[in-house]
Design an enzyme around this catalytic site. Structure first.
Site, short mmCIF file in Angstrom:
data_model
loop_
_atom_site.label_atom_id
_atom_site.label_comp_id
_atom_site.label_asym_id
_atom_site.label_seq_id
_atom_site.Cartn_x
_atom_site.Cartn_y
_atom_site.Cartn_z
CG PHE B 217 24.97 -29.28 50.20
CD1 PHE B 217 24.76 -27.96 50.55
CD2 PHE B 217 23.87 -30.04 49.78
CE1 PHE B 217 23.49 -27.38 50.48
CE2 PHE B 217 22.60 -29.48 49.72
CZ PHE B 217 22.42 -28.15 50.07
CG ASP B 323 24.24 -37.08 50.86
OD1 ASP B 323 23.76 -37.33 49.74
OD2 ASP B 323 24.07 -36.00 51.44
CE LYS B 354 21.60 -32.64 43.99
NZ LYS B 354 21.18 -31.36 43.47
CB THR B 379 0.91 -37.19 55.67
OG1 THR B 379 0.58 -36.56 56.91
CG2 THR B 379 -0.37 -37.36 54.85
#
Lengths: 495, 495
Positions: B217, B323, B354, B379
């Protein structure tokens, strides 16, 4: 008006005599200032960047890419429309952090929102809103984000940035499109779909597309970047989806002199858009379009063009997503720029970010809610801290009537720019944004030099596209600020 | 220990007698509580969801999709490891907002950070960091985010979510890969590249890929979702890139009984990973992998497997992205889970989110900085408000030595779970996470029933994969909380 340019400081301004045109149309004395403690004008103490700025840049460079750095800001010292840098130079800011500051630096009412117990809890107890919302989350939405939902929309999916907002809207569009094909929300996925999606192939991961427009900007993550068509530097080396790009009308200015040519150009673009929707090899689930293409150069189209697009999407069974990331929240003199179009039916989704300080997409049709939970989901599902700020911004907009105010100030500013354009036609080409609040731009043959020069006269301005100067003042921009801006622009082009 | 379960309230607990195994190994009396005002144990006043919760859900449902709602929380009333709901039920929270709360609800030091002038300015004057950073931004990074950079890394690109972090890391990988092919940072783009990228085709938009692993994931936006392989519900109907998926080792437990089988399984996966890198039709620029596959079911692999992957990436000229969105920031008993591997060279990029409450990717190699400004840009470029919270979290971790603490508490908890697994082998299958702090999971034949039942005994627990119960307590989880959890788990399986 003698006081609008302060002359204190090492690098003092020379007051420029007012042109007659300006002098005769300035009713600014009657305006109530939104920020009583705002400077009366720009003031420069050093060249820009000054010595402190340069030293701080060298230090920041050790940990952060400063190649795009414009000004090292001192936000504590900034007030209202004025941005102060680290050397104490105070600039009238008509760029406003890439068009994203709505109600002024150090707005006292936003400060109250930032100090509220609700804010503190949101910051230190950041919820996974999809699973464990606080009991106050509904209220934050109802009294904020949803209070300003575009007409015909009563639901929102929150996101964290404009790219995120657009991509989640695209996902909703794909789910909706396949659901239509499948025969409704109650039809189960096939075993083949369930299996194939795990290896990224059809039918589970279908080869559908989102159609965007030439020169569009919709963000920089992989899905949004596949719809962005502004500049190569945004896209180079990044894999993209094989999605179609329709032409965006290239209007000629002044509009009233090219009415029939422009109408024909819009018809050409509409015809090509419909052809692509009908023929593109990866079926189009939705189109995405900005009311005014912003990064792409402040490109406008008429309400008739957008109504034409709406008609095309309706008769071809695809969704219309309006990307109001830069145009939304009041700057065009409507809360949402697409209100200018008077569409016969609302867009299917409207995305927002920037001036909202949070992000997401609005929708009204329940069929756009995924048929099962966890299809549109992520850990945080937005940020309540930023949603509380958005609510504070909405409160300020209502309290000060800032949308109507911006419409009026925009008209005033536009009139001043028209006069400049008459006087210096070579320097102010294709002036555009009439009746669009302060969302005004023009093309300049020496755009980058103009932007650099602007700092030397105390104004922070941004560009877009190849040659456009774009004005993106805050909603608290007043006529007195317009006067300073006009005066500064004349000074620049005369030099 | 008699006081750990409070018996007040409508729906009182019956204290369960301690098993002998627990009673003989509890040294919890010597622990200093991190939160002096924390409840001594869960307390339930109503069934869950209680009447207030239900009424508030009905109200929230009008404006927000509540189909994934788990608990309507009262964050103001929550303290430390205890989450209180709207009906006043107080649960020991070992899920912690999808593994994302690190130092407890209403942590007083985070509250101070949330009330600081720096925070307030960040909230109300949100900067476009790439253009107009504040002069304090470098310090916020240096004393926070970068202070805990993984070994071998001294730079960070900030993002807003785990998906965003992964996608920007993928973009950096693609730019790096093409730059290698092109012959270095000084080689210009070709006219063909500049033109083709505007229509999303090669060579400007090259058909490169990121390789991920089965059950992985990595997020839900278009690029990250193309590397996510956890469940169909995450992916169905969304177009995906044609990127490869390598097998992830399926280890057998207990590990010591299946050592040679597991080693062979890992070798098989490594061989297939290398074959895919060599042969996939869309060349692989980088691989992305979680240290422990979290959403996919808490799937572990050995340090040797990860070292093998590192070797494969090195010899094939592709990048290794780790990750750490769910594994990072202390929960595995190291600040970064990949520290457990003792790699011969650091990964190329490490992504986080997280528990950091902000997001981004770390890197150390200057070649991963894009060769031109504005290639990796947006931005906001992160959110200083959330970066200030991360710094506060880092300060708390240091002050309380929470990484080592979590390693020790994890060992204690794991030992307790091993005893439960011996006693109830059918209910605690494939117990895993030994030596990985509190990052512990097991498979349960009635997982969903166990999770539901847990609430009735005052514990909030999450699941992952098809049948795993995953523990994701906060870093302030102590042995006394482990005791309550173990006791509650036994109560559940006995019932």
């Amino acid at each position: 008006m003698a006081s609008v340019l302060r002359t204190s400081g090492r690098r003092a301004f020379n007051r420029v005599p007012l042109t007659r045109a300006f002098a005769t149309t300035r009713p600014t004395g009657s305006e109530t200032p939104f920020f009583p403690n705002e400077p009366s004008g720009p003031s420069l103490k050093t060249s820009i960047p000054g010595p402190k700025n340069q030293a701080a840049c060298a230090e920041l460079n050790k940990v952060f890419d400063i190649r795009s750095l414009n000004i090292m800001a001192d936000y504590e010292a900034s007030v209202g429309n004025y941005l102060t840098d680290l050397d104490g130079n105070t600039l009238l800011d008509v760029y406003a952090q890439i068009a994203s500051i709505p109600v002024g630096y150090n707005n006292p009412n936003l400060k109250k929102a930032a100090q509220s117990p609700e804010m503190i809890s949101s910051l230190i107890n950041r919820p996974a809103l999809g699973n464990f919302p606080s009991s106050t989350w509904g209220d934050i939405l109802k009294t904020g984000t949803l209070k300003v939902a575009p007409k015909g929309m009563n639901q929102v999916f929150m996101a964290l940035s404009g790219s995120d907002a657009n991509e989640t809207a695209y996902k909703a569009a794909f789910m909706w499109y396949r659901q239509q094909q499948r025969g409704g929300p109650d039809v189960d996925f096939t075993p083949e779909e369930l299996e194939s999606t795990m290896t990224n192939v059809a039918p589970g991961s279908p080869q559908l597309s989102i159609m965007s427009f030439k020169s569009a900007f919709h963000g920089r993550l992989f899905g949004s970047l596949s719809t962005t068509r502004s500049k190569p530097i945004h896209k180079l080396d990044i894999p993209a989806f094989d999605w179609p790009q329709a032409p965006f009308p290239q209007l000629k200015y002044p509009l009233d002199q090219f009415a029939s040519e422009n109408a024909a150009e819009e018809q050409r673009c509409l015809a090509e858009a419909e052809r692509l929707i009908k023929e593109w090899h990866n079926p189009v689930a939705a189109i995405v379009i900005e009311p005014i293409q912003s990064e792409g150069g402040d490109n406008h189209a008429s309400p008739a063009f957008f109504q034409g697009l709406r008609d095309i999407t309706k008769r071809n069974g695809v969704l219309m997503i309006v990307d109001e990331v830069q145009t939304g929240v009041g700057a065009t003199g409507k809360f949402w720029a697409h209100e200018h179009w008077n569409l016969t039916t609302p867009p299917d989704m409207v995305t927002f970010s920037k001036k909202a300080q949070t992000a997401g997409y609005y929708f009204g049709n329940n069929a756009l809610r995924p048929n099962l939970p966890y299809r549109q989901f992520n850990t945080w599902m937005g940020d309540p801290a930023r949603a509380i700020i958005y609510r504070g911004i909405i409160d300020e907009i209502e309290r000060l009537n800032l949308v109507e105010h911006t419409a009026a100030t925009g008209d005033y500013l536009y009139a001043g720019l028209e006069r400049l354009a008459q006087k210096y036609p070579g320097e102010f080409q294709n002036l555009r944004g009439k009746g669009q609040g302060t969302f005004i731009a023009w093309d300049s043959p020496q755009r980058d030099a103009v932007l650099a020069k602007a700092k030397t006269v105390g104004v922070n301005i941004g560009g877009c596209g190849a040659s456009a100067v774009r004005l993106r003042p805050m909603l608290v921009f007043q006529k007195k600020h317009a006067d300073i801006l006009l005066e500064s622009l004349e000074k620049i082009v005369k030099s």
